[in-house]
Design an enzyme around this catalytic site. Structure first.
Site, PDB file in Angstrom:
ATOM      1  N   SER A 109     -19.236  -2.921   7.212  1.00 39.41           N
ATOM      2  CA  SER A 109     -17.821  -3.471   7.191  1.00 39.41           C
ATOM      3  C   SER A 109     -17.314  -3.355   8.550  1.00 39.41           C
ATOM      4  O   SER A 109     -16.133  -3.132   8.926  1.00 39.41           O
ATOM      5  CB  SER A 109     -16.884  -2.875   6.315  1.00 39.41           C
ATOM      6  OG  SER A 109     -17.163  -2.632   4.919  1.00 39.41           O
ATOM      7  N   LEU A 110     -18.097  -3.698   9.657  1.00 40.41           N
ATOM      8  CA  LEU A 110     -17.828  -3.707  10.953  1.00 40.41           C
ATOM      9  C   LEU A 110     -17.320  -5.031  11.471  1.00 40.41           C
ATOM     10  O   LEU A 110     -16.752  -5.093  12.588  1.00 40.41           O
ATOM     11  CB  LEU A 110     -19.106  -3.612  11.936  1.00 40.41           C
ATOM     12  CG  LEU A 110     -19.494  -1.820  11.897  1.00 40.41           C
ATOM     13  CD1 LEU A 110     -20.846  -1.674  12.552  1.00 40.41           C
ATOM     14  CD2 LEU A 110     -18.342  -0.895  12.339  1.00 40.41           C
ATOM     15  N   GLY A 111     -17.293  -6.126  10.632  1.00 41.85           N
ATOM     16  CA  GLY A 111     -16.786  -7.323  10.995  1.00 41.85           C
ATOM     17  C   GLY A 111     -17.670  -8.344  11.411  1.00 41.85           C
ATOM     18  O   GLY A 111     -17.453  -8.976  12.351  1.00 41.85           O
ATOM     19  N   LEU A 124     -16.633 -11.923  11.179  1.00 44.71           N
ATOM     20  CA  LEU A 124     -15.376 -12.235  11.898  1.00 44.71           C
ATOM     21  C   LEU A 124     -16.108 -12.533  13.275  1.00 44.71           C
ATOM     22  O   LEU A 124     -15.549 -13.351  14.043  1.00 44.71           O
ATOM     23  CB  LEU A 124     -14.324 -11.235  11.669  1.00 44.71           C
ATOM     24  CG  LEU A 124     -13.053 -11.355  12.627  1.00 44.71           C
ATOM     25  CD1 LEU A 124     -12.450 -12.862  11.818  1.00 44.71           C
ATOM     26  CD2 LEU A 124     -12.112 -10.335  12.473  1.00 44.71           C
ATOM     27  N   GLU A 142     -26.037 -14.699  10.739  1.00 42.81           N
ATOM     28  CA  GLU A 142     -25.541 -13.286  10.441  1.00 42.81           C
ATOM     29  C   GLU A 142     -26.324 -12.777   9.176  1.00 42.81           C
ATOM     30  O   GLU A 142     -26.327 -13.416   8.367  1.00 42.81           O
ATOM     31  CB  GLU A 142     -24.146 -13.355   9.784  1.00 42.81           C
ATOM     32  CG  GLU A 142     -23.410 -11.863   9.638  1.00 42.81           C
ATOM     33  CD  GLU A 142     -22.366 -12.108   8.958  1.00 42.81           C
ATOM     34  OE1 GLU A 142     -21.876 -11.028   8.234  1.00 42.81           O
ATOM     35  OE2 GLU A 142     -21.550 -13.207   8.585  1.00 42.81           O
ATOM     36  N   ILE A 153     -33.148  -1.236   2.909  1.00 40.12           N
ATOM     37  CA  ILE A 153     -34.535  -1.747   2.354  1.00 40.12           C
ATOM     38  C   ILE A 153     -34.609  -3.167   2.295  1.00 40.12           C
ATOM     39  O   ILE A 153     -35.246  -3.861   2.364  1.00 40.12           O
ATOM     40  CB  ILE A 153     -35.040  -0.736   1.286  1.00 40.12           C
ATOM     41  CG1 ILE A 153     -36.300  -1.030   0.995  1.00 40.12           C
ATOM     42  CG2 ILE A 153     -34.068  -0.798   0.115  1.00 40.12           C
ATOM     43  CD1 ILE A 153     -37.064  -0.078   0.136  1.00 40.12           C
ATOM     44  N   ALA A 213      -7.959  -5.632  16.478  1.00 42.54           N
ATOM     45  CA  ALA A 213      -7.011  -6.323  16.997  1.00 42.54           C
ATOM     46  C   ALA A 213      -5.930  -6.478  16.195  1.00 42.54           C
ATOM     47  O   ALA A 213      -5.766  -5.817  14.813  1.00 42.54           O
ATOM     48  CB  ALA A 213      -7.624  -7.882  16.911  1.00 42.54           C
ATOM     49  N   CYS A 240      -5.256 -22.835 -10.241  1.00 41.42           N
ATOM     50  CA  CYS A 240      -6.368 -22.670 -11.311  1.00 41.42           C
ATOM     51  C   CYS A 240      -5.766 -22.036 -12.455  1.00 41.42           C
ATOM     52  O   CYS A 240      -5.252 -22.597 -13.314  1.00 41.42           O
ATOM     53  CB  CYS A 240      -7.429 -21.817 -10.641  1.00 41.42           C
ATOM     54  SG  CYS A 240      -9.083 -22.108 -11.431  1.00 41.42           S
ATOM     55  N   HIS A 254      -8.429 -25.171  -6.011  1.00 38.47           N
ATOM     56  CA  HIS A 254      -8.332 -24.037  -5.003  1.00 38.47           C
ATOM     57  C   HIS A 254      -7.848 -24.672  -3.467  1.00 38.47           C
ATOM     58  O   HIS A 254      -8.953 -24.671  -2.674  1.00 38.47           O
ATOM     59  CB  HIS A 254      -9.394 -23.058  -4.914  1.00 38.47           C
ATOM     60  CG  HIS A 254      -9.672 -22.236  -6.198  1.00 38.47           C
ATOM     61  ND1 HIS A 254      -9.069 -21.135  -6.458  1.00 38.47           N
ATOM     62  CD2 HIS A 254     -10.409 -22.678  -7.316  1.00 38.47           C
ATOM     63  CE1 HIS A 254      -9.429 -20.565  -7.597  1.00 38.47           C
ATOM     64  NE2 HIS A 254     -10.187 -21.535  -8.147  1.00 38.47           N
ATOM     65  N   GLU A 283      -6.500 -23.311  -1.357  1.00 41.95           N
ATOM     66  CA  GLU A 283      -6.659 -22.299  -0.228  1.00 41.95           C
ATOM     67  C   GLU A 283      -8.039 -22.211   0.667  1.00 41.95           C
ATOM     68  O   GLU A 283      -8.178 -21.696   1.430  1.00 41.95           O
ATOM     69  CB  GLU A 283      -6.317 -20.950  -0.693  1.00 41.95           C
ATOM     70  CG  GLU A 283      -7.568 -20.132  -1.729  1.00 41.95           C
ATOM     71  CD  GLU A 283      -7.277 -20.469  -2.976  1.00 41.95           C
ATOM     72  OE1 GLU A 283      -7.923 -19.982  -3.791  1.00 41.95           O
ATOM     73  OE2 GLU A 283      -6.553 -21.530  -3.313  1.00 41.95           O
TER      74      GLU A 283
END
Length: 544
Positions: free
Chosen positions: A14-16, A19, A139, A147, A240, A382, A516, A518
């Protein structure tokens, strides 16, 4: 030939990384380069389609019907490049392909092994469909040392040799934690992470150091010395104010310049970041604010609705207002723990998002009824559209036992399982009780809009294409009864069989969509439905 940027993460998750990949791709794109981003996920699920939103966040759907990691949403929102099936692969999908080939006898009796068979499959995925690109960013999910990620690290090690060092760059995203008791940043976790990555054969060229305090020059030099990189290649990455500030922040720290230098590119033009400056101006200088209530099932984890929350922000940018999202658990309205009127009355608009299962459905229906009766702008997506149809059937069309077959037998099935539909490839069929993964109506499908409808005005067109992810559909047999109750079917599949959009012409803003929207919204190109929804919320705020 495309150049490759491999992005790994270390110390903690979860370091991004996603992003970071999206921001770097946006900066390269701003210099005129053609880019594509790919995600390698080490878990054994074939895709995220059957994973709980609480574990994995939302499932992002591409135009060609792939159920993918939510990071692909970041990639699209930052670059505008539509993701494809070939842009996300998991260990499960890799192993599934290999085992299928082995059962078929494709390996001619050879022993099937991680090296070369698994790593070759990963490399083939990385190299596919890249002829028209300048940069491919890959990524690697998870953290170095896991592992599950070892075959992927080995594959990029091989690719660096196969393609040549002038065609590949390794960027390692790591953590430089601040120890409050000592009052200083600690570089040792980064050193250990880089050492572990190097032990696997991949020496990073650039380090992106996530830290909550500015990285002193001395610490930056120390990291460079111990991790065998240039000092300029140690890029600080502080938190940020907004995710849309990250491209500008990374450019200011020299990330894109350092990547190009690592490739030996010294004559690149400066990026045109005017798009991002305008986005930040709209984000930081709103001319008002609105509060949107999202009445859903997975509200305990906002990542479950990541694209939705970002699309609401985009709608705010389009109207130059700040959007405050109030997450509301629909079950609270069923248990009596919460007063529906007290919770919903202060809101400027109400949105009921997608989801699966019966839990919370009556609470969502109650929220729809509140919005309809009080004239509050309503947007159903939906399952939210399906709840709007059930509410309309019960309360305005006289079908008091209206329900969905998803919730069990009995009652009038206003919503039922969709068993067949047309695609460009022909008729698609599904069976009730069949496999869950990959069996929904997935990807982009066209819809024909009624010429004088509200949605046709918002879109500026009578024919649209939107992305779907659902197994149940509003039953068109009830159309006449629902329309007599004021709920108009303003969008249908081109063959006229599947309802796509409903609206209430006698309401200030009441729209439900089966797809959807979005998933296609971007900060520099807000989706027209979200822009219109927030505009309606602004008008509502002036009445309150």
């Amino acid at each position: 030939m495309a150049r490759y940027i491999f992005i790994t993460g270390g110390v903690v998750s979860s370091l991004g990384k996603g992003l970071m990949a999206a921001s770097l791709a946006a900066l390269l794109q701003a210099r005129g380069y053609r880019v594509r981003i790919r995600k390698f996920d080490p878990y054994l699920n074939v895709d995220p389609g059957t994973m709980s939103p609480y574990q994995h966040g939302e499932v992002y759907v591409t135009d060609d019907g792939a159920e993918t990691d939510l990071d692909l949403g970041h990639y699209e929102r930052f670059t505008g490049v539509s993701a494809r099936q070939s842009d996300n692969v998991t260990s499960g999908r890799i192993y599934q392909q290999i085992i299928t080939k082995e059962r078929r006898g494709d390996y001619l009796g050879a022993t099937v092994q991680v090296v070369p068979h698994v790593t070759d499959a990963i490399k083939a995925f990385a190299l596919a469909e890249t002829d028209d690109l300048d940069f491919v960013l890959c990524e690697i999910g998870g953290t170095v040392g896991d592992i599950e990620s070892l075959p992927f690290i080995e594959a990029i090690r091989q690719l660096r040799n196969d393609l040549g060092r002038d065609k590949t760059v390794s960027v390692h995203v790591t953590l430089v934690p601040y120890i409050a008791a000592a009052g200083e940043l600690k570089t040792k976790p980064t050193q250990h992470s880089v050492r572990e990555l190097a032990a696997l054969g991949v020496q990073p060229d650039i380090l992106l150091c996530r830290c909550e305090k500015p990285l002193p020059e001395g610490e930056r030099a120390k990291i460079a010395q111990f991790c065998n990189v240039r000092k300029e290649a140690v890029i600080p990455a502080l938190d940020a104010q907004s995710i849309y500030a990250v491209p500008l922040q990374y450019h200011a720290e020299g990330l894109d310049d350092e990547v190009l230098r690592a490739f030996g590119i010294h004559d690149a033009k400066e990026p045109d970041v005017s798009r991002w400056l305008d986005i930040m101006d709209r984000h930081h200088n709103p001319e008002g604010e609105v509060t949107i209530g999202v009445v859903g099932k997975y509200v305990a984890l906002p990542d479950a609705y990541k694209s939705l929350s970002e699309a609401l922000v985009h709608g705010g940018m389009a109207n130059r207002v700040k959007v405050n999202i109030r997450w509301i658990d629909a079950e609270l309205f069923e248990s009596g723990e919460d007063d529906l009127v007290a919770r919903l009355e202060p809101l400027h608009a109400i949105l009921v998002p997608g989801g699966f299962g019966e839990r919370g459905s009556e609470g969502k229906i109650a929220a729809v009824q509140f919005a309809r009766e009080r004239g509050v702008p309503f947007f159903g997506i939906c399952l939210g559209m399906q709840m709007a149809c059930i509410e309309g059937a019960r309360n305005t069309a006289g079908i008091t036992d209206a329900t969905s077959s998803e919730f069990g037998p009995g009652g009038s099935p206003i919503v039922g399982i969709i068993t067949e539909w047309m695609t460009e490839e022909g008729l698609q069929t599904r069976q009730e009780g069949g496999d869950l993964g990959g069996t929904m109506r997935l990807g982009a499908y066209p819809a024909a809009l009624s010429p004088n409808s509200h949605v046709a005005t918002l879109y500026g067109s009578n024919l649209i294409s939107e992305r779907h992810r659902h197994r149940y559909e509003v039953n068109a047999r009830y159309r006449e009864q629902l329309e007599k109750g004021g709920l108009v079917f303003s969008g249908m599949s081109p063959d006229g069989l599947l309802p796509e959009i409903v609206e209430r012409p006698d309401h200030p803003w009441f729209i439900g969509v089966q797809f959807h929207p979005e998933l296609k919204s971007k900060p520099f190109d807000p989706h027209p439905l979200f822009a219109g929804f927030i505009e309606a919320a602004v008008k509502q705020s002036r009445l309150m």
